[in-house]
Scaffold this motif. Structure first.
Motif, PDB file in Angstrom:
ATOM      1  N   LEU A  80       0.909  -1.170  -0.114  1.00 53.35           N
ATOM      2  CA  LEU A  80       0.003  -0.202  -0.172  1.00 53.35           C
ATOM      3  C   LEU A  80       0.930   1.361   0.033  1.00 53.35           C
ATOM      4  O   LEU A  80       0.470   2.205  -0.848  1.00 53.35           O
ATOM      5  N   ARG A  81       1.918   1.206   0.843  1.00 51.21           N
ATOM      6  CA  ARG A  81       2.705   2.535   1.097  1.00 51.21           C
ATOM      7  C   ARG A  81       4.113   2.559   0.280  1.00 51.21           C
ATOM      8  O   ARG A  81       4.899   3.428   0.614  1.00 51.21           O
ATOM      9  N   LEU A  82       4.428   1.702  -0.433  1.00 50.42           N
ATOM     10  CA  LEU A  82       5.655   1.553  -0.954  1.00 50.42           C
ATOM     11  C   LEU A  82       6.259   2.582  -1.986  1.00 50.42           C
ATOM     12  O   LEU A  82       7.064   3.193  -1.654  1.00 50.42           O
ATOM     13  N   ARG A  83       5.049   3.207  -2.842  1.00 46.43           N
ATOM     14  CA  ARG A  83       5.575   4.207  -3.669  1.00 46.43           C
ATOM     15  C   ARG A  83       5.664   5.412  -2.955  1.00 46.43           C
ATOM     16  O   ARG A  83       6.310   6.447  -3.309  1.00 46.43           O
TER      17      ARG A  83
ATOM     18  N   SER B 166      -0.584   8.702  -0.469  1.00 44.84           N
ATOM     19  CA  SER B 166      -1.297   9.631  -1.538  1.00 44.84           C
ATOM     20  C   SER B 166      -2.246   8.839  -2.265  1.00 44.84           C
ATOM     21  O   SER B 166      -2.348   7.560  -2.167  1.00 44.84           O
ATOM     22  N   ALA B 167      -3.208   9.652  -2.891  1.00 47.14           N
ATOM     23  CA  ALA B 167      -4.201   9.170  -3.821  1.00 47.14           C
ATOM     24  C   ALA B 167      -3.689   8.281  -5.204  1.00 47.14           C
ATOM     25  O   ALA B 167      -3.988   7.082  -5.325  1.00 47.14           O
ATOM     26  N   SER B 168      -2.550   8.557  -5.527  1.00 46.78           N
ATOM     27  CA  SER B 168      -1.872   7.939  -6.596  1.00 46.78           C
ATOM     28  C   SER B 168      -1.419   6.390  -6.256  1.00 46.78           C
ATOM     29  O   SER B 168      -1.654   5.522  -6.836  1.00 46.78           O
ATOM     30  N   SER B 169      -0.714   6.551  -5.026  1.00 50.25           N
ATOM     31  CA  SER B 169      -0.405   5.116  -4.338  1.00 50.25           C
ATOM     32  C   SER B 169      -1.347   4.436  -3.995  1.00 50.25           C
ATOM     33  O   SER B 169      -1.509   3.129  -4.057  1.00 50.25           O
ATOM     34  N   LYS B 170      -2.378   5.041  -3.621  1.00 45.22           N
ATOM     35  CA  LYS B 170      -3.505   4.036  -3.235  1.00 45.22           C
ATOM     36  C   LYS B 170      -4.116   3.260  -4.366  1.00 45.22           C
ATOM     37  O   LYS B 170      -4.650   2.065  -4.194  1.00 45.22           O
ATOM     38  N   GLN B 171      -4.247   4.014  -5.528  1.00 46.73           N
ATOM     39  CA  GLN B 171      -4.907   3.560  -6.496  1.00 46.73           C
ATOM     40  C   GLN B 171      -4.055   2.407  -7.242  1.00 46.73           C
ATOM     41  O   GLN B 171      -4.609   1.383  -7.546  1.00 46.73           O
ATOM     42  N   ALA B 172      -2.631   2.644  -7.372  1.00 42.45           N
ATOM     43  CA  ALA B 172      -2.104   1.871  -7.995  1.00 42.45           C
ATOM     44  C   ALA B 172      -1.820   0.404  -7.040  1.00 42.45           C
ATOM     45  O   ALA B 172      -1.622  -0.732  -7.715  1.00 42.45           O
ATOM     46  N   ALA B 173      -1.747   0.722  -5.675  1.00 44.23           N
ATOM     47  CA  ALA B 173      -1.765  -0.548  -4.738  1.00 44.23           C
ATOM     48  C   ALA B 173      -2.930  -1.409  -4.997  1.00 44.23           C
ATOM     49  O   ALA B 173      -2.978  -2.573  -4.821  1.00 44.23           O
ATOM     50  N   ALA B 174      -4.232  -0.679  -4.925  1.00 43.16           N
ATOM     51  CA  ALA B 174      -5.334  -1.437  -5.159  1.00 43.16           C
ATOM     52  C   ALA B 174      -5.518  -2.272  -6.363  1.00 43.16           C
ATOM     53  O   ALA B 174      -5.824  -3.656  -6.451  1.00 43.16           O
ATOM     54  N   ASP B 175      -4.936  -1.744  -7.455  1.00 39.39           N
ATOM     55  CA  ASP B 175      -4.942  -2.774  -8.756  1.00 39.39           C
ATOM     56  C   ASP B 175      -3.829  -3.766  -8.493  1.00 39.39           C
ATOM     57  O   ASP B 175      -4.189  -4.766  -8.917  1.00 39.39           O
ATOM     58  N   ASN B 176      -2.521  -3.538  -7.704  1.00 36.88           N
ATOM     59  CA  ASN B 176      -1.791  -4.650  -7.556  1.00 36.88           C
ATOM     60  C   ASN B 176      -2.346  -5.779  -6.815  1.00 36.88           C
ATOM     61  O   ASN B 176      -2.343  -6.934  -7.015  1.00 36.88           O
ATOM     62  N   ALA B 177      -2.868  -5.314  -5.631  1.00 37.32           N
ATOM     63  CA  ALA B 177      -3.229  -6.186  -4.500  1.00 37.32           C
ATOM     64  C   ALA B 177      -4.297  -6.970  -5.282  1.00 37.32           C
ATOM     65  O   ALA B 177      -4.659  -8.304  -4.883  1.00 37.32           O
TER      66      ALA B 177
ATOM     67  N   LEU C 241     -10.802 -11.126   6.629  1.00 37.13           N
ATOM     68  CA  LEU C 241     -10.397 -10.081   6.565  1.00 37.13           C
ATOM     69  C   LEU C 241     -10.900  -8.938   6.080  1.00 37.13           C
ATOM     70  O   LEU C 241     -11.527  -8.578   5.332  1.00 37.13           O
ATOM     71  N   ALA C 242     -10.793  -7.731   6.965  1.00 34.04           N
ATOM     72  CA  ALA C 242     -11.342  -6.643   6.806  1.00 34.04           C
ATOM     73  C   ALA C 242     -10.501  -5.698   6.664  1.00 34.04           C
ATOM     74  O   ALA C 242      -9.306  -5.330   7.497  1.00 34.04           O
ATOM     75  N   ASP C 243     -10.585  -4.461   5.715  1.00 38.14           N
ATOM     76  CA  ASP C 243      -9.906  -3.238   5.279  1.00 38.14           C
ATOM     77  C   ASP C 243     -10.567  -2.541   4.433  1.00 38.14           C
ATOM     78  O   ASP C 243     -10.902  -2.918   3.391  1.00 38.14           O
ATOM     79  N   ASP C 244     -10.671  -1.261   4.869  1.00 38.40           N
ATOM     80  CA  ASP C 244     -11.687  -0.467   4.248  1.00 38.40           C
ATOM     81  C   ASP C 244     -11.188  -0.087   2.767  1.00 38.40           C
ATOM     82  O   ASP C 244     -11.918   0.168   1.946  1.00 38.40           O
ATOM     83  N   GLN C 245      -9.784  -0.314   2.566  1.00 40.27           N
ATOM     84  CA  GLN C 245      -9.228   0.032   1.302  1.00 40.27           C
ATOM     85  C   GLN C 245      -8.950  -1.419   0.386  1.00 40.27           C
ATOM     86  O   GLN C 245      -8.348  -1.392  -0.508  1.00 40.27           O
ATOM     87  N   GLN C 246      -9.026  -2.564   1.288  1.00 37.81           N
ATOM     88  CA  GLN C 246      -8.633  -3.912   0.664  1.00 37.81           C
ATOM     89  C   GLN C 246      -7.386  -4.112   0.630  1.00 37.81           C
ATOM     90  O   GLN C 246      -7.175  -5.650   0.532  1.00 37.81           O
ATOM     91  N   VAL C 247      -6.684  -3.420   0.431  1.00 34.20           N
ATOM     92  CA  VAL C 247      -5.242  -3.952  -0.314  1.00 34.20           C
ATOM     93  C   VAL C 247      -4.729  -4.678   0.689  1.00 34.20           C
ATOM     94  O   VAL C 247      -3.993  -5.881   0.392  1.00 34.20           O
ATOM     95  N   ARG C 248      -4.617  -4.287   2.001  1.00 30.38           N
ATOM     96  CA  ARG C 248      -3.962  -5.043   2.928  1.00 30.38           C
ATOM     97  C   ARG C 248      -4.462  -6.465   3.167  1.00 30.38           C
ATOM     98  O   ARG C 248      -4.063  -7.602   3.437  1.00 30.38           O
ATOM     99  N   ALA C 249      -5.939  -6.497   3.325  1.00 34.80           N
ATOM    100  CA  ALA C 249      -6.705  -7.711   3.537  1.00 34.80           C
ATOM    101  C   ALA C 249      -6.269  -8.568   2.150  1.00 34.80           C
ATOM    102  O   ALA C 249      -6.205  -9.896   2.265  1.00 34.80           O
TER     103      ALA C 249
END
Length: 402
Positions: A185-188, A253-264, A336-344
């Motif tokens: 989620l936060r690497l970028r 950031s918003a850009s990292s959030k979106q990219a991570a969502a696609d990756n995960a 698993l619960a995560d409102d952004q789903q990436v970590r879950a």
């Protein structure tokens, strides 16, 4: 005197068959952690008698779960000849558990029946980490190689995937705390340049292997490698650790959030992770024949600010290594619960490969309505001495069969 009903025995063959058939198994080692670490079955979980009243209700949430106990001959009251298993049986019954058995022959019986013995704690997670490294050929650097890169002024970023308190106690010089569940989620944001060499460390091996491979599986463009043997390897190489460091990941950031969502999402799809609605979760929670764990895998701050009702906070990176501690019933369901789903999604992808039935809760942030820190379901008991009369079907007392 009223004679107590004998406690049934559960044999190695029964437990082995249950594990192979993915039935629920709770094989409980009642010794303290240090003794447990000297040797135990792979899927045994350490629930020390001293912590039973504090942890049992959360770690074994279904009262009719088949529970099997052993203590390797240790006593709760040696003078009275009362074994730890005897005390535990009384405690479990007082807490409302109904399917309690003793491991036939105790730990020695497991060995004699051909059962393998594993050392150390969190053995399933650590064994899985070794499998991941072998299966995926996860890259790694030695402590000497990493220090040489630092001395050369190379473009590297050292990310520590342990809990922040572990990082703060001792860390690799110039390291930054990014707990494992947060990595993708936060690497970028933590490492903006995709050319920077990322080096992942923990205290030893497992969390750095899983963290490194998570980034690779997610398609992160940076070159990534684990620090072989973590802070332990750094120390054994004669290199100096830093202490009381505070460096942590930046805001998302918003850009990292979106990219991570696609990756995960892609990683979860490849691992066969399923998604369930809040309605399906409610149905699962009503099933009396299955154990269900609901874990929130975000940061502690996010959990306290608002979480899905009934969930327990367990950071994703810790969950993969310490699954046996948090999900102590092998064969249970995990949501698993995560409102952004990436970590879950990332944590679920690993749990699925560990052969857990796992799902990601498909719920919006507005559904995370419960606030505050997680509280254990503790229940203090007052048990009389008569509860501790030996109840072994073989008449055991002082560790010797009658």
């Amino acid at each position: 005197m009223t004679k107590t009903s004998p406690t049934p025995l559960r044999h190695f063959a029964e437990l082995r068959d249950a594990l192979l058939n993915q039935q629920e198994v709770a094989l409980i080692d009642l010794r303290e952690e240090a003794a447990f670490a000297t040797g135990h079955p792979l899927f045994a979980v350490n629930l020390p008698l001293s912590k039973l009243e504090i942890e049992a209700l959360d770690r074994l949430p279904r009262r009719n779960t088949p529970i099997t106990l052993y203590d390797n001959g240790e006593f709760w009251d040696e003078e009275q000849g009362i074994r730890k298993t005897t005390r535990a049986i009384a405690t479990f019954k007082a807490l409302g558990y109904r399917d309690i058995a003793l491991l036939a022959g105790d730990l020695a019986g497991w060995r004699e029946a051909g059962g393998e013995i594993f050392i150390d704690v969190n053995a399933p997670g650590k064994a899985f980490g070794e499998w991941v490294e072998h299966h995926y050929h996860t890259p790694s650097f030695s402590a000497e190689q990493v220090q040489a890169l630092q001395q050369q002024g190379a473009d590297i970023a050292i990310l520590d995937v342990r809990r922040f308190d572990e990082f703060n106690t001792m860390s690799i010089p110039d390291g930054v705390s990014v707990p494992g569940g947060e990595l993708v989620l936060r690497l970028r944001d933590a490492v903006p340049n995709p050319q920077t060499q990322v080096i992942i460390n923990c205290a030893g091996r497992t969390r750095s292997i899983i963290g490194t491979q998570s980034l690779i599986n997610a398609g992160i463009p940076n070159p990534v490698a684990a620090l072989r043997n973590g802070t332990i390897g750094w120390t054994l190489a004669g290199q100096t650790l830093a202490h009381q460091q505070q460096a942590s990941f930046p805001p998302l950031s918003a850009s990292s959030k979106q990219a991570a969502a696609d990756n995960a999402q892609n990683v979860a799809r490849r691992a066969g992770v399923k998604y369930i609605s809040a309605e399906t979760l409610a149905e699962w929670q009503q099933e009396s024949s299955r154990t269900l764990y609901l874990f929130d895998v975000r940061t502690a701050e996010e959990y306290a600010a608002g979480h899905f009702p009934g969930s327990r906070h367990v950071p994703g990176g810790q969950l993969v290594q310490e699954t046996d501690h948090y999900a102590s019933v092998r064969g249970a369901r995990i949501v698993l619960a995560d409102d952004q789903q990436v970590r879950a999604e990332l944590a679920a992808s690993w749990l699925a490969q560990m052969n857990w039935e796992v799902a990601v809760l498909d719920a919006a942030a507005v559904d995370f309505t419960e606030q505050g820190n997680w509280q254990a379901k503790r229940r203090r008991l007052r048990l009389s001495k008569k509860c501790f009369l030996p109840s072994y079907s073989s008449g055991w007392r002082r560790g010797v069969p009658a």
